[in-house]
Design a protein around this motif. Structure first.
Motif, PDB file in Angstrom:
ATOM      1  N   LEU A 218      15.863 -17.096   7.083  1.00  0.00           N
ATOM      2  CA  LEU A 218      15.549 -15.885   7.912  1.00  0.00           C
ATOM      3  C   LEU A 218      14.406 -16.096   8.843  1.00  0.00           C
ATOM      4  O   LEU A 218      13.451 -15.326   8.333  1.00  0.00           O
ATOM      5  N   PRO A 219      14.374 -16.751   9.931  1.00  0.00           N
ATOM      6  CA  PRO A 219      13.034 -16.937  10.560  1.00  0.00           C
ATOM      7  C   PRO A 219      12.643 -15.849  11.252  1.00  0.00           C
ATOM      8  O   PRO A 219      13.546 -14.876  11.621  1.00  0.00           O
ATOM      9  N   TRP A 220      11.346 -15.586  11.676  1.00  0.00           N
ATOM     10  CA  TRP A 220      11.207 -14.301  12.569  1.00  0.00           C
ATOM     11  C   TRP A 220       9.671 -14.798  13.441  1.00  0.00           C
ATOM     12  O   TRP A 220       9.420 -15.790  13.306  1.00  0.00           O
ATOM     13  N   GLY A 221       9.779 -13.870  14.573  1.00  0.00           N
ATOM     14  CA  GLY A 221       8.721 -14.212  15.471  1.00  0.00           C
ATOM     15  C   GLY A 221       7.615 -13.276  15.646  1.00  0.00           C
ATOM     16  O   GLY A 221       6.732 -13.353  16.290  1.00  0.00           O
ATOM     17  N   ASN A 222       7.827 -11.942  15.145  1.00  0.00           N
ATOM     18  CA  ASN A 222       6.859 -10.892  15.392  1.00  0.00           C
ATOM     19  C   ASN A 222       6.883 -10.031  14.224  1.00  0.00           C
ATOM     20  O   ASN A 222       7.790 -10.151  13.229  1.00  0.00           O
ATOM     21  N   ALA A 223       6.040  -8.993  14.110  1.00  0.00           N
ATOM     22  CA  ALA A 223       6.138  -7.982  12.862  1.00  0.00           C
ATOM     23  C   ALA A 223       7.410  -7.317  12.608  1.00  0.00           C
ATOM     24  O   ALA A 223       7.814  -7.248  11.504  1.00  0.00           O
TER      25      ALA A 223
END
Length: 345
Positions: A218-223
């Motif tokens: 589960l990658p992410w790029g912001n808060a």
């Protein structure tokens, strides 16, 4: 032959350009391409073997304070650097006023600057800045439009072959942080709230994939995306669902996607990365239509709701549930069954 390509953003637009570069590389021996791209995407163009110099531009920031001294100085330095190189041709593959402005700042003579004509450009006034104006039909996918633009600009027949991104990814090693041999990446972050897939759908999908022995990444790029990844991974072991502690750089994200068993994605820029890397990919189009700008590849499946062509940014009564028709968990499982051995329960 050395050409300068102006294609600055967005991520999807950048990836849409690669098949045209592959066509050109095959048609013109010795072709070399330099590429002006937004700074935030500067890692990407070098993935294609025909690209020599990547020229990152910070145009998004410049446009916020166009008359500030530091902006004018940064622009001066940038264009001085670009203009140290002579080009046989400059191709504006974006067709916007901002890209046309960049194109006209290049020292190459105007008759060697190519772009879309008045009828073909997204912002028609952009065509004024080109010495060579190319007509390209607008009722095509962006990838096909770019392949046609390059073929006409560089004077070779439009290829009839399937799209080939042609990226240097075969030797990329797996991401060190992932030690599970079979994993599926879930890309849940996007720009419009109406594009999201509900969290309870994601949780149900993760559970089914875990039952088959797959780890879910589960990658992410912001808060906001980080918080969602953490909620989806709550109560699960790392072998069931892994949420990175830091946002991944684009190169690391590409390595993560390349070695995935499959990828499930909402309509977001990273879906184009997975498509270009020839990874089994299911993309959920809840309120957007993939016919013109969707992720394309040999292993890409589009799941579209009946409302996909409507480009809805705010739901009206009754639309929210209708936008999920055809996008259920079982629909996703069915879509990836052809590529991975996931059994429905």
């Amino acid at each position: 032959m050395r050409i300068l390509l102006v294609k600055m953003s967005s991520m999807g637009d950048v990836f849409h350009t690669f098949p045209a570069l592959t066509d050109a590389q095959q048609a013109i021996p010795g072709l070399v391409v330099d590429w002006i791209v937004e700074e935030s995407f500067a890692e990407i163009p070098a993935w294609h073997p025909v690209v020599d110099r990547v020229l990152p531009i910070n145009l998004r920031q410049w446009r916020k304070q166009p008359f500030a001294k530091h902006t004018r100085q940064a622009a001066k330095v940038f264009f001085e650097q670009v203009n140290q190189q002579d080009y046989d041709l400059v191709i504006d593959a974006q067709g916007l006023l901002k890209s046309a402005w960049v194109t006209q700042k290049i020292a190459t003579p105007k008759d060697q600057k190519v772009g879309l004509d008045w009828a073909s450009a997204r912002e028609k006034l952009a065509s004024v800045f080109y010495g060579q104006k190319i007509s390209v039909a607008t009722d095509q996918h962006a990838i096909t439009r770019l392949r046609e633009l390059f073929a006409k600009a560089l004077n070779y027949p439009m290829p009839s072959t399937p799209i080939c991104y042609g990226l240097n990814h075969q030797a990329w090693l797996p991401l060190a942080q992932v030690n599970h041999q079979r994993y599926i990446v879930c890309l849940h972050g996007t720009t419009w709230a109406t594009k999201y897939w509900p969290e309870d759908y994601w949780q149900a999908l993760i559970s089914k994939l875990n039952q088959q022995g797959y780890q879910v990444i589960l990658p992410w790029g912001n808060a906001e995306e980080q918080a969602r990844s953490q909620r989806l991974a709550a109560g699960l072991t790392e072998q069931q669902a892994w949420c990175p502690t830091e946002p991944l750089k684009l190169n690391d994200m590409a390595r993560l996607l390349k070695h995935a068993t499959a990828v499930v994605s909402v309509d977001t820029g990273l879906s184009h990365v997975a498509a270009a890397l020839d990874v089994p990919l299911v993309v959920l189009y809840r309120v957007t239509d993939p016919k013109r700008v969707g992720a394309l590849g040999q292993k890409v499946t589009h799941l579209c709701s009946p409302l996909a062509p409507n480009y809805i940014k705010k739901f009206q009564p009754g639309q929210e549930q209708a936008s999920l028709e055809g996008l259920g968990v079982e629909d996703v499982i069915c879509a990836i069954t052809d590529f991975v051995e996931v059994k429905r329960h």
